[in-house]
Write a protein that holds these residues in place. Structure first.
Motif, PDB file in Angstrom:
ATOM      1  N   GLN A   1      -2.934   5.917  -5.632  1.00 51.64           N
ATOM      2  CA  GLN A   1      -3.776   6.034  -4.198  1.00 51.64           C
ATOM      3  C   GLN A   1      -4.791   5.018  -4.121  1.00 51.64           C
ATOM      4  O   GLN A   1      -5.122   4.752  -3.041  1.00 51.64           O
ATOM      5  CB  GLN A   1      -4.244   7.456  -3.826  1.00 51.64           C
TER       6      GLN A   1
ATOM      7  N   LYS B   1      -4.435   4.716   8.298  1.00 55.81           N
ATOM      8  CA  LYS B   1      -4.116   4.905   6.797  1.00 55.81           C
ATOM      9  C   LYS B   1      -5.355   4.841   5.738  1.00 55.81           C
ATOM     10  O   LYS B   1      -4.982   5.660   4.810  1.00 55.81           O
ATOM     11  CB  LYS B   1      -3.238   3.456   6.639  1.00 55.81           C
ATOM     12  N   LYS B   2      -6.461   4.132   6.133  1.00 57.42           N
ATOM     13  CA  LYS B   2      -7.478   4.121   5.310  1.00 57.42           C
ATOM     14  C   LYS B   2      -7.926   5.630   5.433  1.00 57.42           C
ATOM     15  O   LYS B   2      -8.309   6.338   4.418  1.00 57.42           O
ATOM     16  CB  LYS B   2      -8.534   3.264   5.699  1.00 57.42           C
TER      17      LYS B   2
ATOM     18  N   GLN C   1      -6.317   8.672   6.053  1.00 58.60           N
ATOM     19  CA  GLN C   1      -5.739   9.474   5.437  1.00 58.60           C
ATOM     20  C   GLN C   1      -5.950   9.470   3.873  1.00 58.60           C
ATOM     21  O   GLN C   1      -6.042  10.528   3.191  1.00 58.60           O
ATOM     22  CB  GLN C   1      -4.317   9.381   5.723  1.00 58.60           C
ATOM     23  N   LEU C   2      -5.932   8.221   3.414  1.00 58.21           N
ATOM     24  CA  LEU C   2      -6.300   8.071   2.072  1.00 58.21           C
ATOM     25  C   LEU C   2      -7.917   8.611   1.789  1.00 58.21           C
ATOM     26  O   LEU C   2      -7.959   9.265   0.512  1.00 58.21           O
ATOM     27  CB  LEU C   2      -6.074   6.499   1.356  1.00 58.21           C
TER      28      LEU C   2
ATOM     29  N   LEU D   1      -5.734   2.244  -1.199  1.00 49.67           N
ATOM     30  CA  LEU D   1      -6.809   2.509  -0.562  1.00 49.67           C
ATOM     31  C   LEU D   1      -7.487   0.914  -0.401  1.00 49.67           C
ATOM     32  O   LEU D   1      -7.943   0.449   0.681  1.00 49.67           O
ATOM     33  CB  LEU D   1      -7.848   3.341  -0.729  1.00 49.67           C
TER      34      LEU D   1
ATOM     35  N   SER E   1       0.714  -1.164  -0.018  1.00 49.27           N
ATOM     36  CA  SER E   1       0.053  -0.126  -0.008  1.00 49.27           C
ATOM     37  C   SER E   1       0.889   1.109   0.135  1.00 49.27           C
ATOM     38  O   SER E   1       0.614   1.924  -0.705  1.00 49.27           O
ATOM     39  CB  SER E   1      -0.843  -0.207   1.226  1.00 49.27           C
TER      40      SER E   1
ATOM     41  N   ILE F   1       1.030   4.224  -2.819  1.00 50.03           N
ATOM     42  CA  ILE F   1       1.160   5.621  -2.782  1.00 50.03           C
ATOM     43  C   ILE F   1       2.279   6.366  -3.356  1.00 50.03           C
ATOM     44  O   ILE F   1       1.976   7.380  -4.157  1.00 50.03           O
ATOM     45  CB  ILE F   1       1.109   6.011  -1.099  1.00 50.03           C
TER      46      ILE F   1
ATOM     47  N   GLN G   1      -7.720  12.571   1.803  1.00 55.95           N
ATOM     48  CA  GLN G   1      -7.002  13.284   0.393  1.00 55.95           C
ATOM     49  C   GLN G   1      -7.937  12.927  -0.721  1.00 55.95           C
ATOM     50  O   GLN G   1      -7.943  14.159  -1.205  1.00 55.95           O
ATOM     51  CB  GLN G   1      -5.526  12.743   0.371  1.00 55.95           C
TER      52      GLN G   1
END
Length: 627
Positions: free
Chosen positions: A437, A460-461, A463-464, A441, A428, A432, A467
């Motif tokens: 991305q 992490k999920k 943040q993606l 995800l 993952s 990125i 964005q």
């Protein structure tokens, strides 16, 4: 009929009071602010291999610069918070009232009065409409036409000042409210699930100011007390003369609800409508709703053209003036609907699977160039798959997909095949760095599905998603992404189901129990054959008859061919408590005024077979994680 209509009004307010419901749900699931985590994004950079630049909107919201430069989104109420508050003159005696809420209010001046199309979202908005009308005319409001069941809650203010005004509606409006169709739900039982989607679709749980605020139209839920029942229900093609002006009504067009009212005023060559929205229309709503048939909607648009319309006034779309301009606009808009439908059917004939369809759709440039087809509302990529499912169901003709793995099993197998959780995280992170991305995800989501309380995966999920939401041009998808990012980082508790107290407290026993019965757990029920009668207030006895894991609602136990195993006498309040899982069943049965005729333990055991879907521990779309 009167009692059904009264309840219909109360039920429709499910849509109108969701914020209250969400606030209550959050209070039941405590959020520790110390556990919240920050979400970050640079104002410029690349995402999915494409450069982006975020700009700040008047309310502080950060959003893609293209929304200001390419789409001129400030012109359309439902796609912008920033429409200028004004009365705009379209032609002599023709106006629109702008900037009060997520819609225009078309105004038609007659010899002795004024006709308006919709009344706003609250009595306060209704009073504002009247105040703004006074700046251009002293004539009274003689008629209010309801375009559909969404913007009709400023009417009490109008009726208070002008008690003789007509209120005109599609005859389906009242029945839709009664059945929950105003929420767009095919099955009323899942209305609370769609309501939760509505909360996520319109930024309702996000800040109203600052970088995470909505750049698009925030739906401020109407004040139901402002609704006035229609005094006139019209039928397809019917003509009414109002103050010397003929108005013809068309009732058979279903856009986002099937209680639309398209109005033709032949003497002025004007159409009032909710078929043209002024931006890319939501052919599918992510919250889930009734199928929006492209063919029916294009018929409405072609009707506008074929009437010879010279002025088109729309609830959401910019007024269009000139016969040729109207013709070109509605044809392009209808062509867009047909393009999506036809290309979806073409893809199906070519053997494309449902998940392929979003990428299959490639809009011709003339659609991209039309500012009234800007993708600021719903995301185009989500429109094709519902047409596929409506046309042939879920199966894609691949025999390997007849039987499916659960999400959890599929994720576990894929994680194992990729070398374990740590390796999936590495892949993952690598995606990125490579600008992919969406794949990143997807990979992180496999981990999240198997372990939804793991804060590393959640962060992490989140943040993606954050964005992605920030760079999207679709305000609906943006709100979904950022809302769930907030929940994943412990900034809010996101309920899976939303049903405000103000509504459920007014549901009658029939409505409560017909929706309650679907919660039966057949494994717990086993071979049970049991009839429980409910005596609530002074009403007739109704019942639930469970036969081997299936429950039948009995409308009148006295007329049923089987005697009840037990009868539960209880108050309306206690029945609502049972429905909403507010208290343990044993406590409800013990409360003063409630009584069991029969074996109490059997009754308590029987009721334990039903899922407690509204309990705080269960009603979480994303699990709350506490340190």
């Amino acid at each position: 009929m009167r009692s059904r209509s009264n309840f219909a009004i109360k039920l429709f307010a499910i849509l109108l009071l969701l914020v209250t419901g969400c606030n209550r749900q959050q209070s039941e699931t405590e959020i520790n602010e110390a556990d919240a985590q920050e979400l970050t994004i640079e104002k410029s950079g690349t995402f999915m291999g494409k450069p982006y630049e975020l700009v700040e909107f008047p309310n502080g919201a950060w959003a893609n610069k293209t929304l200001q430069t390419d789409y001129k989104m400030f012109k359309v109420p439902l796609s912008s918070n920033f429409i200028k508050k004004e009365v705009a003159k379209i032609a002599d005696g023709i106006y629109t009232i702008n900037g009060l809420f997520a819609s225009y209010i078309p105004v038609i001046e007659t010899k002795n009065g004024v006709i308006i199309y919709d009344s706003g979202t609250s009595p306060e908005i209704g009073r504002e409409i009247l105040k703004m009308l006074e700046t251009v005319t002293e004539k009274p409001v003689i008629a209010v036409i309801y375009s559909h069941s969404h913007y009709i809650f400023g009417s009490s203010a109008i009726k208070e000042k002008y008690p003789n005004a007509q209120f005109i509606a599609n005859p389906r409006l009242a029945s839709n409210l009664a059945s929950g169709q105003g929420a767009g739900s095919v099955f009323p039982e899942i209305g609370p699930l769609l309501n939760s989607g509505l909360v996520q679709q319109f930024h309702m749980m996000l800040p109203r100011e600052g970088k995470d605020a909505p750049f698009g139209g925030f739906i401020s839920f109407p004040d139901f007390s402002g609704f006035v029942r229609p005094t006139t229900e019209v039928t397809e093609g019917q003509v009414l003369n109002i103050d010397g002006v003929d108005l013809q009504f068309f009732t058979n067009f279903n856009v986002d609800s099937d209680d639309q009212l398209l109005v033709w005023i032949p003497s002025k060559k004007i159409v009032l409508n909710n078929a043209f929205w002024g931006f890319m229309p939501n052919m599918y709503s992510l919250r889930g709703s009734n199928f929006r048939d492209p063919e029916n909607i294009t018929q409405a648009l072609f009707k506008i053209r074929d009437l010879g319309t010279e002025i088109m006034l729309s609830t959401h779309g910019t007024p269009i003036v000139g016969k040729q301009a109207v013709k070109e606009t509605v044809e392009t808009y209808a062509d867009f609907y047909n393009f999506v439908k036809d290309q979806t059917l073409r893809a199906m004939l070519l053997g494309r699977a449902p998940q392929d369809l979003g990428k299959f759709l490639k809009l011709p440039q003339h659609f991209r160039d039309a500012e009234y087809l800007c993708e600021t509302y719903g995301p185009l990529e989500t429109f094709a798959e519902p047409i596929y499912h409506h046309g042939r169901g879920w199966f894609d003709n691949d025999a390997a997909n007849i039987f499916k793995l659960t999400r959890e099993d599929e994720a576990r197998n894929l994680i194992k095949a990729m070398g374990g959780p740590d390796r999936v995280v590495q892949l993952s992170d690598q995606a990125i760095k490579e600008g992919d991305q969406m794949w990143a995800l997807k990979l992180i989501n496999y981990l999240y599905v198997t372990e939804p309380t793991n804060q590393t995966y959640r962060t992490k999920k989140a943040q993606l998603l954050y964005q992605l939401g920030m760079v999207l041009e679709s305000q609906n998808a943006r709100s979904w992404c950022i809302t769930q990012a907030y929940a994943l980082t412990n900034k809010l508790a996101l309920p899976r189901l939303v049903l405000p107290d103000e509504i459920v407290n007014n549901m009658n026993p029939t409505t409560l129990l017909t929706q309650y019965k679907v919660r039966i757990d057949p494994e717990k029920a086993g071979t049970t054959n049991y009839l429980l009668a409910f005596a609530v207030g002074d009403g007739k006895k109704v019942g639930l008859h469970c036969r081997f894991g299936v429950v039948e609602f009995i409308d009148d136990v006295e007329k049923y061919g089987q005697a009840p195993n037990a009868t539960l006498t209880m108050s309306q309040t206690s029945l609502v408590d049972l429905f909403m899982n507010r208290k343990p069943v044993g406590q409800i049965l013990s409360e003063q005024g409630n009584a069991v005729k029969g074996d109490r333990k059997e009754v308590e055991n029987f009721l334990s077979y039903f899922d407690e879907i509204f309990s705080p521990q269960v009603n979480q779309a994303i699990p709350v994680v506490k340190k």
